[in-house]
Design a protein around this motif. Structure first.
Motif, PDB file in Angstrom:
ATOM      1  N   PRO A  44       0.827  -1.221   0.000  1.00 11.31           N
ATOM      2  CA  PRO A  44       0.000   0.000   0.000  1.00 11.31           C
ATOM      3  C   PRO A  44       0.859   1.268   0.000  1.00 11.31           C
ATOM      4  CG  PRO A  44      -0.821  -1.566   1.619  1.00 11.31           C
ATOM      5  CD  PRO A  44       0.489  -2.112   1.116  1.00 11.31           C
TER       6      PRO A  44
ATOM      7  N   GLN B  57       1.351   4.535   3.223  1.00 12.73           N
ATOM      8  CA  GLN B  57       0.895   4.043   4.534  1.00 12.73           C
ATOM      9  C   GLN B  57       2.063   3.471   5.322  1.00 12.73           C
ATOM     10  OE1 GLN B  57      -2.474   1.335   4.301  1.00 12.73           O
ATOM     11  NE2 GLN B  57      -3.391   2.553   2.666  1.00 12.73           N
TER      12      GLN B  57
ATOM     13  N   SER C  72       3.918   0.860   7.314  1.00 18.52           N
ATOM     14  CA  SER C  72       3.836  -0.596   7.473  1.00 18.52           C
ATOM     15  C   SER C  72       5.122  -1.130   8.067  1.00 18.52           C
ATOM     16  CB  SER C  72       3.554  -1.285   6.136  1.00 18.52           C
ATOM     17  OG  SER C  72       4.746  -1.453   5.397  1.00 18.52           O
TER      18      SER C  72
ATOM     19  N   PHE D   5       4.478  10.721   2.484  1.00 21.04           N
ATOM     20  CA  PHE D   5       3.389   9.764   2.220  1.00 21.04           C
ATOM     21  C   PHE D   5       2.182  10.417   1.549  1.00 21.04           C
ATOM     22  CE2 PHE D   5       4.408   6.321   5.674  1.00 21.04           C
ATOM     23  CZ  PHE D   5       5.408   5.811   4.845  1.00 21.04           C
ATOM     24  N   ASP D   6       1.965  11.715   1.839  1.00 21.24           N
ATOM     25  CA  ASP D   6       0.765  12.389   1.288  1.00 21.24           C
ATOM     26  C   ASP D   6       0.810  12.528  -0.233  1.00 21.24           C
ATOM     27  OD1 ASP D   6       2.950  14.081   1.848  1.00 21.24           O
ATOM     28  OD2 ASP D   6       1.706  15.875   1.738  1.00 21.24           O
TER      29      ASP D   6
END
Length: 334
Positions: A89, A92, A94, A305-306
């Motif tokens: 993903p 996100q 992880s 991440f955005d």
């Protein structure tokens, strides 16, 4: 094309962040291959996926050793650790990606220790993911220090016209003043001297900041911190033949350094050194860990991440980090 181009291992960082994208975008630049021999330590399938967002048209080639790399523009050599799923993903946190980012760096350090590479250039990792993956470190720098058995290290920031090395970094200002002492200041002056000498500066010109405004102005400001904590270190380094001056007032020192009076500035605490660098342009700044047995440079931004997966991440900081790795890497014999 000179055969003594340094071999640079680029670690992929967190696979869910912008690392794979900025690596593919950077390696699209043919000029990089004129000045170094780059390859990626990471997951080939995530580099291939990243190229669906950034459309460089580069081919990713899996290698199992540095000897197999071809270092030819148009193909990205990837030392493939094959740790992450192709459908990881995006954007996100992880634990898998955090663990993988650690493993890429560990592999890079092993290659450096074996003399297979001349420098490490790191794409960003995510601290939360790193911790979830079971690796409890504040960040890249501390992992590098731990895995290379390095006790004395420092953060150096480099931008066009200005290099800054720090006596203290990620601590509060009161703690920073307490932690500054002649031994640490001397060690940082030495690291600055040795790092620039290895990079080809014969006699690097070093200037040391004061702690207080106007470097204390003969006791007018502060409580004699300069005389107690900085002056003995500068004197010791001078006695060893190092070209160093200070403590000097920080407010004018950075201007003088950008003008060319000095090759590097020794800053006493985080904002004293970071402020002037960031004014010169966030995309141009590069974070360099010195004191390690290997040169390590890094982007000075996070995993973003955005915007991961959108293909819009700016690769300039990574390209600048590669340039600095090339500049600072010890010269290979022809």
């Amino acid at each position: 094309m000179s055969m003594n181009r340094p071999i640079i291992g680029i670690t992929m960082g967190d696979g869910a962040g912008v690392g794979p994208e900025i690596i593919m975008k950077s390696l699209k630049d043919a000029q990089i291959y004129d000045t170094c021999r780059p390859f990626v330590i990471g997951d080939a399938k995530l580099l291939e996926r990243a190229d669906q967002f950034v459309h460089t048209g580069l081919r990713v080639r899996r290698i199992a050793s540095v000897e197999e790399a071809q270092f030819v523009h148009g193909t990205v050599d990837c030392y493939d650790l094959d740790l992450l799923p192709a459908d990881l993903p995006i954007g996100q946190v992880s634990k898998e990606a955090g663990h993988a980012a650690f493993m890429y760096l560990k592999q890079a350090i092993e290659l450096a220790n074996a003399g297979a590479i001349d420098a490490i250039c790191t794409a960003p990792l995510n601290k939360e993911a790193l911790h979830k993956g079971g690796h409890i470190y504040p960040g890249h720098t501390e992992i590098l220090a731990d895995l290379t058995g390095t006790e004395d290290f420092s953060m150096m920031l480099s931008a066009p016209k200005l290099k800054v090395i720090h006596v203290t970094t990620h601590v509060g200002i009161l703690d920073a003043v307490r932690m500054i002492n002649p031994d640490r200041v001397y060690k940082v002056i030495r690291m600055a001297h040795e790092t620039l000498q290895k990079a080809g500066y014969e006699a690097p010109k070093i200037a040391v900041c004061g702690i207080n405004p106007h470097a204390g102005e003969n006791g007018l400001f502060g409580y004699g911190e300069e005389d107690e904590k900085v002056v003995p270190a500068v004197k010791k380094a001078q006695e060893e033949g190092i070209q160093v001056v200070g403590p000097l007032p920080a407010d004018t020192l950075f201007f003088r350094a950008t003008r060319g009076d000095f090759d590097i500035v020794v800053a006493m605490y985080h904002d004293q050194g970071h402020g002037p660098i960031k004014v010169l342009g966030l995309e141009a700044g590069v974070n360099i860990t010195v004191g390690l047995p290997i040169i390590r440079t890094s982007v000075d931004h996070g995993t973003a991440f955005d915007i991961a997966g959108k293909g819009i991440a700016d690769e300039q900081s990574l390209k600048e980090a590669l340039k600095q790795a090339i500049e600072l890497a010890p010269r290979r014999e022809q």
